[in-house]
Motif scaffolding. Structure first.
Motif, PDB file in Angstrom:
ATOM      1  N   LEU A 423       0.460  -1.115   0.611  1.00  0.00           N
ATOM      2  CA  LEU A 423      -0.476   0.245  -0.367  1.00  0.00           C
ATOM      3  C   LEU A 423       1.068   1.219  -0.085  1.00  0.00           C
ATOM      4  N   VAL A 424       1.563   1.367   0.644  1.00  0.00           N
ATOM      5  CA  VAL A 424       2.643   2.463   0.903  1.00  0.00           C
ATOM      6  C   VAL A 424       3.805   2.573  -0.722  1.00  0.00           C
ATOM      7  N   ARG A 425       3.964   1.333  -1.241  1.00  0.00           N
ATOM      8  CA  ARG A 425       4.473   1.715  -2.278  1.00  0.00           C
ATOM      9  C   ARG A 425       3.309   2.322  -3.476  1.00  0.00           C
ATOM     10  N   THR A 426       1.987   1.712  -4.021  1.00  0.00           N
ATOM     11  CA  THR A 426       1.123   2.104  -4.396  1.00  0.00           C
ATOM     12  C   THR A 426       0.595   3.271  -4.085  1.00  0.00           C
ATOM     13  N   ALA A 427       0.942   4.284  -3.013  1.00  0.00           N
ATOM     14  CA  ALA A 427       0.083   5.304  -2.485  1.00  0.00           C
ATOM     15  C   ALA A 427       2.137   6.535  -3.067  1.00  0.00           C
ATOM     16  N   ARG A 432      -1.609  12.541  -4.499  1.00  0.00           N
ATOM     17  CA  ARG A 432      -2.710  12.161  -3.268  1.00  0.00           C
ATOM     18  C   ARG A 432      -3.375  10.799  -3.355  1.00  0.00           C
ATOM     19  N   VAL A 433      -3.662   9.704  -2.411  1.00  0.00           N
ATOM     20  CA  VAL A 433      -4.608   8.434  -2.821  1.00  0.00           C
ATOM     21  C   VAL A 433      -5.847   8.528  -1.831  1.00  0.00           C
ATOM     22  N   GLY A 434      -6.857   7.762  -1.720  1.00  0.00           N
ATOM     23  CA  GLY A 434      -7.296   7.483  -0.497  1.00  0.00           C
ATOM     24  C   GLY A 434      -8.198   5.832  -0.587  1.00  0.00           C
ATOM     25  N   ALA A 435      -8.961   5.450   0.290  1.00  0.00           N
ATOM     26  CA  ALA A 435      -8.808   4.288   0.111  1.00  0.00           C
ATOM     27  C   ALA A 435      -9.392   3.320  -0.763  1.00  0.00           C
ATOM     28  N   GLU A 436     -10.549   4.043  -1.797  1.00  0.00           N
ATOM     29  CA  GLU A 436     -11.161   3.322  -2.453  1.00  0.00           C
ATOM     30  C   GLU A 436      -9.817   3.036  -4.288  1.00  0.00           C
ATOM     31  N   LEU A 437      -9.008   4.470  -3.946  1.00  0.00           N
ATOM     32  CA  LEU A 437      -7.841   4.220  -4.984  1.00  0.00           C
ATOM     33  C   LEU A 437      -6.740   3.480  -4.365  1.00  0.00           C
ATOM     34  N   LEU A 438      -6.549   3.049  -3.741  1.00  0.00           N
ATOM     35  CA  LEU A 438      -5.882   2.294  -2.418  1.00  0.00           C
ATOM     36  C   LEU A 438      -6.506   0.616  -2.766  1.00  0.00           C
ATOM     37  N   ARG A 439      -7.210   0.118  -2.936  1.00  0.00           N
ATOM     38  CA  ARG A 439      -7.797  -0.540  -2.864  1.00  0.00           C
ATOM     39  C   ARG A 439      -7.592  -1.109  -4.483  1.00  0.00           C
ATOM     40  N   PRO A 443      -5.711  -4.630  -5.083  1.00  0.00           N
ATOM     41  CA  PRO A 443      -7.069  -5.486  -4.917  1.00  0.00           C
ATOM     42  C   PRO A 443      -7.732  -6.686  -3.870  1.00  0.00           C
ATOM     43  N   GLY A 444      -6.243  -7.312  -3.765  1.00  0.00           N
ATOM     44  CA  GLY A 444      -6.060  -8.425  -3.233  1.00  0.00           C
ATOM     45  C   GLY A 444      -6.051  -8.001  -1.718  1.00  0.00           C
ATOM     46  N   VAL A 445      -5.799  -6.541  -1.064  1.00  0.00           N
ATOM     47  CA  VAL A 445      -5.224  -6.546   0.269  1.00  0.00           C
ATOM     48  C   VAL A 445      -6.893  -6.085   1.289  1.00  0.00           C
ATOM     49  N   PRO A 446      -6.848  -6.831   1.984  1.00  0.00           N
ATOM     50  CA  PRO A 446      -8.105  -6.445   3.143  1.00  0.00           C
ATOM     51  C   PRO A 446      -8.215  -5.104   3.042  1.00  0.00           C
ATOM     52  N   ASP A 447     -10.201  -4.991   3.355  1.00  0.00           N
ATOM     53  CA  ASP A 447     -10.138  -3.530   3.720  1.00  0.00           C
ATOM     54  C   ASP A 447      -9.721  -3.154   5.390  1.00  0.00           C
TER      55      ASP A 447
END
Length: 896
Positions: A423-427, A432-439, A443-447
């Motif tokens: 997730l930090v690599r994605t950010a 800028r990021v939000g929860a939906e963009l990170l998901r 897509p395989g990372v749990p909420d």
């Protein structure tokens, strides 16, 4: 720095007696400089014999600059200065101290409309009466944004919405307008543009009569000026004027204190094109009674006279405190340095505390200080790492710390669970990021993992954004570098695949119903991803075209650096944006050169390839090469921009006298929106008009007028009314021309368009000639030429020539008419359009048979005899009323 440490212990799951403290390492020099700057500006204003707001020649002493490298703590320093300013005011019981914060890296923050509304909202805390600014703004808004409510704009971005709603900005401005025009709030409330026009005219008329703010110098000029960004960029003067005239409060009475904090200024003064910086500098200069605290990576060079060609106000006479040699007098420029060892140690001692003692051992602190060299962001990450080690039950030692900034970033990544590392690599891939963009990126990372990650202390949070989380830019870069050394680090391919998923999510989120602000924000993020990671999607080309058509082309791609990894499509899209910017700023030749080679490597027929081509065609058309433009439009028929291509092909056929070829497709076309439908109706009207089918032309223009009125399209209605005047002028009845011209001019007060004024004046010239008023007609012809020359509209001389030839024929000056016809013919042949006017005027001079022979390539709607015969009747009707001139056979009487 403080925000990270306040949350460190709690978000890391500490169960010990260690607590996190909010710490601001006291930068004594900078804080003292700010305090002295506030006092100095207040003293300067009090001692001035003439207010610098009025005396615009006085040097400005209202800029405090704090600059330094990334990660040095400039934003935190700026926020702390703001906090102390307001806390001190509250402690003194003052309600006349205002702080306005603008982060120029925010989406839309560099837009002059957005910036001015933020300033106005901030000043609204001092009271609701800002009459000069509010009335000028209302006059601007109803012309620049016909049919768009001001409140919709105020709600269009989270940061602006929050600022404006805190003071009820829309209601404040509406109240200012209501005092001048109680019934006409159309421009603000979004009623029909006629109500908006009433608002503007009420303000304008009172200004002209000297009954409104006559003592505010330049208020009248700003109300009357064209409604564009250039005019708007001078409106800060009105804010400063209103601020100067606010009643003083307290005992003794004091002037209000206003500080504007402009953060991340490198976004503005790091660009090669300094247009945005010029507008913002103009704002700062015109508000000398406001202290601007500028934080960024670069020293500002406004006191350097050498930049005078790029900025308006330059040199030491304009900014006496900003030159290099000033190292004493505040406000001035300060280099924000690295923290001293003692300051860094104080920070580490206070950041994490156990039983009122530093949680970090001395040897750990020494190791961190040695590695960080006083860089605040380095200290922040080290504190977070220390807290994470404690949370896992470990006892941190000196060997766990030190090393380069990249090494610290590496440890920060290692501290995270595997899923959060992704997730930090994605950010780190985007701004800028939000929860939906990170998901979407993972897509395989749990909420639950996403939720825990968003509580990490190294993430900055601002709920003013739709995507509210971000990493510091320096940390983003360090994470990407650090990740290359980790065993489970991402490869370039991994980054590209995740960037592609982010890009797809941005496109899906946009959707067909998303507003222009959302489209602009999504496209800016997408451009940065595409320019860096070699990804691209066709929706970006469609979004670009949508924003260009909406007029939002000036800031697209600003400051973007296209990396080597970028795809040909990305490079082509950026070139297309730049081509639009060149063309719209009068540099059509440069646009043609750029766009001609912009499609190299792009898949033929793709949305991006078509985007480049349609803007190349537009540039060629603006440059006067109608034929080359038409060849491109033909290729684009049936593609992504089919409707636009078909319309401009019909326009090309019309310009070249192939009226039937234009009229047939126009009748079959079905437009996608009211603006396009109005253009289609008007072009049909043009064809009927130049074929002297005046009743059909009038019907088509009237339909366009009714449509524009229903839809609140003032600009479109003004165009159609001008065309109606151009049609009515041939009838010999003055009233229809006068009525259409008057109505069009009223609307052109609302939405200025000088080309339409040229057309109106040429129609009046014809009407006066037909009515037999030769003197007034000649004056109107010259007026048409002056207006055309004033805006560089070469086609205006064609209209003037036609009126002048008619005037010569009716007056018996056939030789003069022939000389003007020769000029008209040469001009239209050079441009490749409007050549049909030559046979039309020939029908007056030499009769219909000669006219038909003059240019057999013109395909008249009902044949040359009928169409040119109707044109000949225009002069024949007038000649029978006035005596000799043109006989009934259409031939001129050489003796008369």
């Amino acid at each position: 720095m403080a925000r990270v440490n306040l949350r460190a212990a709690f978000m890391s799951g500490l169960s010990s007696t260690v607590t996190a403290q909010q710490v601001f390492t006291n930068r004594v020099d900078e804080v003292a400089a700010f305090n002295r700057s506030v006092e100095s500006l207040c003293r300067t204003l009090d001692e001035a014999e003439v207010s610098p707001v009025v005396d615009r020649g006085q040097g400005r002493r209202n800029v405090l600059t704090l600059y330094g490298v990334g990660g040095i703590g400039k934003t935190t320093l700026s926020q702390e200065l703001e906090r102390r300013l307001l806390a001190d005011a509250a402690a003194e019981g003052r309600d006349d101290v205002v702080a306005v914060r603008v982060d120029l890296s925010e989406d839309g923050a560099c837009d002059i409309e957005n910036l001015l509304m933020r300033l106005r909202a901030g000043l609204g805390q001092l009271g609701s009466r800002w009459q000069a600014f509010d009335l000028a703004l209302a006059s601007y808004w109803v012309r620049a944004h016909p049919g768009e409510t001001l409140q919709d704009f105020l709600d269009s971005s989270p940061a602006l919405r929050r600022a404006s709603r805190s003071v009820g900005l829309g209601d404040q401005i509406a109240e200012s307008v209501r005092q001048v025009d109680p019934a006409g709030l159309g421009g603000l409330a979004g009623l029909a543009h006629r109500a908006a026009l009433a608002t503007y005219r009420a303000v304008r008329d009172r200004v002209r009569e000297g009954r409104l703010l006559a003592h505010c110098e330049l208020f009248a000029e700003l109300v009357e000026a064209e409604a564009d960004y250039e005019t708007l960029s001078y409106f800060p003067y009105l804010l400063a004027w209103d601020l100067d005239h606010l009643p003083r409060r307290g005992r003794p009475a004091r002037r209000p204190t206003v500080c504007v904090f402009l953060d991340t200024f490198e976004v503005v003064n790091g660009r090669a094109d300094r247009t945005v910086e010029r507008l913002i500098q103009r704002c700062v200069y015109l508000m000398p009674n406001v202290l601007f605290v500028i934080t960024g990576r670069n020293r500002i060079d406004w006191a350097d006279a050498a930049v005078g060609g790029e900025l308006d106000f330059t040199g030491p006479q304009c900014w006496p405190h900003l030159h290099f040699s000033n190292d004493t007098v505040e406000p001035r420029q300060h280099l924000v340095g690295y923290l001293s060892e003692s300051d860094a140690d104080s920070y580490l001692r206070e950041a994490l505390v156990r039983d009122r003692e530093p949680a970090m051992a001395e040897e750990v602190r020494r190791r961190i200080i040695a590695g960080g060299q006083g860089l605040p962001l380095y200290l922040d990450l080290s504190v977070s790492h220390f807290a994470a080690l404690l949370a896992r039950g470990g006892q941190p030692s000196a060997t766990d710390f030190g090393g380069s900034f990249t090494a610290v970033a590496t440890r920060s990544i290692r501290d995270l669970p595997r899923k959060e590392r992704d997730l930090v690599r994605t950010a780190a891939l985007t701004d800028r990021v939000g929860a939906e963009l990170l998901r979407a990126g993972q897509p395989g990372v749990p909420d639950g993992s996403v939720a825990r990650f968003l509580r990490r202390p190294f993430l900055m949070h601002d709920d003013a954004y739709a995507l509210p989380y971000s990493l510091h830019a320096a940390l983003r870069h360090a994470i990407v570098e650090a990740d290359r050394t980790l065993p489970d680090g991402w490869s370039d391919r991994d980054r590209t695949e995740v960037a592609a998923r982010l890009l797809a999510w941005l496109g899906e989120r946009l959707g067909p119903s998303a507003g222009r602000v959302a489209a602009a924000n999504a496209l800016e993020s997408a451009l940065r991803l595409a320019a860096t990671y070699g990804v691209f999607e066709d929706w970006m080309a469609r979004a670009t075209q949508r924003l260009v058509e909406a007029g939002q082309w000036s800031d697209l791609g600003a400051g973007l650096t296209v990396e080597r990894a970028a795809t040909p499509e990305c490079r082509a899209l950026v070139a297309a944006i730049r081509g639009v910017q060149l063309r719209r700023t009068g540099r059509a030749a440069e646009a043609v050169e750029l766009l001609s080679g912009a499609g190299e490597g792009v898949r033929r027929g793709s949305a991006t390839a078509q985007l480049v081509q349609i803007h190349l065609a537009h540039a060629l058309r603006n440059h006067g090469d109608y034929t080359a433009a038409a060849e491109i439009y033909r290729v684009l028929v049936g593609g992504e921009f089919d409707a636009a291509a078909r319309y401009w092909l019909c326009d090309f056929e019309y310009l070249n006298g192939r009226f039937g070829a234009a009229l047939g497709p126009l009748r079959e076309q079905r437009s996608h929106g009211p603006e396009a439908e109005g253009e289609r109706l008007r072009l049909i009207g043009h064809i009927w008009r130049v074929n002297a089918r005046f009743d059909e032309a009038t019907a088509s223009y009237t339909e366009a007028i009714d449509l524009a009125r229903r839809e609140g399209l003032a600009a479109a209605e003004a165009k159609a009314l001008a065309n109606l005047a151009q049609t009515a002028c041939w009838s010999g009845a003055a009233e229809p021309v006068s009525d259409a011209a008057s109505r069009a001019r009223d609307l052109l007060d609302l939405v200025p368009n000088p080309v339409e004024l040229v057309k109106i004046r040429s129609a009046e010239a014809v009407a006066l000639a037909v009515a037999g008023d030769a003197g007034a007609a000649a004056e109107a012809v010259e007026g048409t030429r002056r207006l055309a020359d004033g805006i560089g509209y070469r086609g205006g001389h064609n209209l003037a020539d036609v009126a002048q030839i008619l005037l010569g024929v009716l007056g018996g000056d056939h030789d003069g008419a022939r000389r003007t016809r020769a000029e008209l013919e040469a001009r239209t042949r050079r441009s490749g359009g409007n050549t049909y006017w030559v046979p039309i005027v020939t029908s007056w001079i030499d009769g219909v048979p000669t006219a038909a022979e003059h240019d057999p390539g013109i395909e008249w709607v009902d044949g040359p005899a009928a169409s040119l015969g109707r044109w000949a009747e225009v002069a024949v009707r007038r000649s029978t009323d006035t005596g000799p001139g043109v006989g009934r056979d259409g031939r001129g009487d050489e003796a008369s």
